[in-house]
Design a protein around this motif. Structure first.
Motif: not given
Length: 133
Positions: A42-65
């Protein structure tokens, strides 16, 4: 603020581990299948669904190759602060040292996050380790 530090050796090449880690939208099928069951970008974020049912919105801050380091933050009503980094280092034997650090508030959520990170590392070992192939 609680700071959680995890390190593990993965029996896989650093290039392979980094390739899976940096694929921000593919947690559920590349990096930690089972621990994460779905990931939607979702744009610069990902909506993550965990195996236990929890959902979190994680925002990408940096990806340094160059440094093989990914940083993300979680924003939610129950977590006042969550910033995490995951970094891949080459070991002399061709394996990978994976370092994952999270800083969280409130402090009371730290034991839960610590346990979740342990489960994530186990899923990563299972998915990426050479013996898994």
């Amino acid at each position: 603020m609680a700071s959680i530090h995890k390190e593990t050796i993965i029996d896989a090449s650093p290039a392979d581990v980094w390739d899976a880690l940096r694929d921000f939208g593919a947690l559920h099928n590349r990096l930690v299948p089972g621990f994460v069951t779905d990931t939607k970008l979702d744009g610069d974020a990902r909506i993550v669904t965990f195996g236990n049912g929890t959902v979190a919105r994680e925002i990408l801050v940096n990806c340094d190759d160059t440094k093989r380091r990914l940083v993300y933050a979680i924003v939610s009503e129950r977590i006042r602060q969550h910033s995490a980094s995951a970094q891949v280092f080459a070991e002399s034997d061709g394996r990978t040292r994976f370092v994952w650090i999270a800083d969280v508030l409130p402090n009371e959520i730290a034991p839960y996050m610590d346990g979740q990170m342990d489960l994530g590392l186990l899923a990563m070992q299972k998915a990426l380790g050479r013996s898994a192939a």
